[in-house]
Design an enzyme around this catalytic site. Sequence first.
Site, PDB file in Angstrom:
ATOM      1  N   CYS A 121       1.024  -0.521  -0.005  1.00  0.00           N
ATOM      2  CA  CYS A 121       0.163  -0.144   0.385  1.00  0.00           C
ATOM      3  C   CYS A 121       0.687   1.390   0.006  1.00  0.00           C
ATOM      4  O   CYS A 121       1.758   1.161   0.672  1.00  0.00           O
ATOM      5  CB  CYS A 121      -0.763  -0.208   1.420  1.00  0.00           C
ATOM      6  SG  CYS A 121      -1.697   1.325   1.212  1.00  0.00           S
ATOM      7  N   PHE A 260      -3.180  -1.843 -20.761  1.00  0.00           N
ATOM      8  CA  PHE A 260      -3.773  -3.081 -21.692  1.00  0.00           C
ATOM      9  C   PHE A 260      -2.797  -3.922 -22.138  1.00  0.00           C
ATOM     10  O   PHE A 260      -3.524  -3.956 -23.443  1.00  0.00           O
ATOM     11  CB  PHE A 260      -5.250  -2.386 -22.006  1.00  0.00           C
ATOM     12  CG  PHE A 260      -6.375  -2.431 -21.355  1.00  0.00           C
ATOM     13  CD1 PHE A 260      -6.966  -3.247 -20.318  1.00  0.00           C
ATOM     14  CD2 PHE A 260      -7.672  -1.183 -21.000  1.00  0.00           C
ATOM     15  CE1 PHE A 260      -8.039  -2.963 -19.476  1.00  0.00           C
ATOM     16  CE2 PHE A 260      -7.826  -0.875 -19.944  1.00  0.00           C
ATOM     17  CZ  PHE A 260      -8.892  -2.038 -19.455  1.00  0.00           C
ATOM     18  N   CYS A 261      -2.052  -3.463 -21.433  1.00  0.00           N
ATOM     19  CA  CYS A 261      -0.545  -4.722 -22.694  1.00  0.00           C
ATOM     20  C   CYS A 261      -1.172  -5.594 -23.104  1.00  0.00           C
ATOM     21  O   CYS A 261      -0.590  -6.850 -22.055  1.00  0.00           O
ATOM     22  CB  CYS A 261       0.760  -4.116 -21.839  1.00  0.00           C
ATOM     23  SG  CYS A 261       0.726  -2.686 -21.788  1.00  0.00           S
ATOM     24  N   LYS A 262      -1.244  -6.038 -24.158  1.00  0.00           N
ATOM     25  CA  LYS A 262      -1.471  -7.344 -24.277  1.00  0.00           C
ATOM     26  C   LYS A 262      -0.542  -7.732 -26.173  1.00  0.00           C
ATOM     27  O   LYS A 262      -0.804  -7.258 -26.549  1.00  0.00           O
ATOM     28  CB  LYS A 262      -2.707  -7.720 -24.597  1.00  0.00           C
ATOM     29  CG  LYS A 262      -3.856  -7.945 -23.213  1.00  0.00           C
ATOM     30  CD  LYS A 262      -3.010  -8.496 -22.593  1.00  0.00           C
ATOM     31  CE  LYS A 262      -4.466  -8.685 -20.595  1.00  0.00           C
ATOM     32  NZ  LYS A 262      -4.027  -8.049 -20.175  1.00  0.00           N
ATOM     33  N   PRO A 263      -0.816  -9.302 -26.384  1.00  0.00           N
ATOM     34  CA  PRO A 263       0.093  -8.761 -27.639  1.00  0.00           C
ATOM     35  C   PRO A 263      -0.889  -8.733 -29.062  1.00  0.00           C
ATOM     36  O   PRO A 263      -2.181  -9.182 -28.820  1.00  0.00           O
ATOM     37  CB  PRO A 263       0.345 -10.276 -27.862  1.00  0.00           C
ATOM     38  CG  PRO A 263       0.425 -11.410 -26.792  1.00  0.00           C
ATOM     39  CD  PRO A 263      -0.208 -10.686 -25.736  1.00  0.00           C
ATOM     40  N   GLY A 264      -0.623  -7.566 -29.433  1.00  0.00           N
ATOM     41  CA  GLY A 264      -1.213  -7.593 -30.651  1.00  0.00           C
ATOM     42  C   GLY A 264      -1.505  -6.048 -30.070  1.00  0.00           C
ATOM     43  O   GLY A 264      -2.780  -5.557 -30.629  1.00  0.00           O
ATOM     44  N   ARG A 265      -2.378  -5.563 -28.463  1.00  0.00           N
ATOM     45  CA  ARG A 265      -2.818  -4.470 -28.521  1.00  0.00           C
ATOM     46  C   ARG A 265      -1.853  -4.075 -27.056  1.00  0.00           C
ATOM     47  O   ARG A 265      -1.009  -4.315 -26.855  1.00  0.00           O
ATOM     48  CB  ARG A 265      -3.911  -5.024 -27.719  1.00  0.00           C
ATOM     49  CG  ARG A 265      -3.521  -5.911 -26.793  1.00  0.00           C
ATOM     50  CD  ARG A 265      -5.593  -6.103 -25.939  1.00  0.00           C
ATOM     51  NE  ARG A 265      -6.216  -5.132 -25.553  1.00  0.00           N
ATOM     52  CZ  ARG A 265      -7.466  -5.288 -24.847  1.00  0.00           C
ATOM     53  NH1 ARG A 265      -7.988  -6.257 -24.476  1.00  0.00           N
ATOM     54  NH2 ARG A 265      -7.712  -4.113 -23.783  1.00  0.00           N
TER      55      ARG A 265
END
Length: 277
Positions: A121, A260-265
Amino acid sequence: MKKTQQKEIENVTNITGVRQIELWRHDDLQHPRLDEVAEEVPVALVYNGISHVVMMASPKDLEYFALGFSLSEGIIESPRDIFGMDVVPSCNGLEVQIELSSRRFMGLKERRRALAGRTGCGVCGVEQLNDIGKPVQPLPFTQTFDLNKLDDALRHLNDFQPVGQLTGCTHAAAWMLPSGELVGGHEDVGRHVALDKLLGRRSQEGESWQQGAVLVSSRASYEMVQKSAMCGVEILFAVSAATTLAVEVAERCNLTLVGFCKPGRATVYTHPQRLSN
């Protein structure tokens, strides 16, 4: 306890931050089994003999945590402000005993706050609401990053979570070069603590870690943004979402915040001019 169970427990204790316990599965409540669980311990940061903060953390890489926390909270300006550091057991957890320069210790005493933390925290113990979102020097625009390099880094983030691979219970923070290569990372049961560990290590790595960005496996809270900005990090990538206050602080201090870091986005919240694709 059976001898085979005892042997398994002894073996797993070789991995710092993991302990085996007995538990029951929903499909077999009659027979206990052993499984790995992440350790969470109280860690007190003690400056020149005075306890300043207690955080719940994984019991590993605590020197990096203490250094990163000291930097990201503005207690010190550089690692040179710390003359010595020791990790010692206490009756209820661990203490990191830190020797500060006289100048920095005087500054700490002037704004000292009592803080008893929950897991990672960063707000607990703040004395005034006005202290949240404290001013941070606006960052320069010296870093760039090609979003096409992000996918490879995401695939390797789990490599820096040996405890997480066993328990499913840690967050990771890693340093990502402009090439997308992850050159170092740390994990912890608390996402803020994992970030502090990374920031502490980065402060000691010199020029090889100056170009690049931070990648975290968690959401991006305002504390994550503020800690990064305090340590001169211009780009923060988060696997999950960002909060509204995180976006506001990032906008104000010129930090490029990506969630929202994901493969391709990826979702860019602030200052996209540092990025390309």
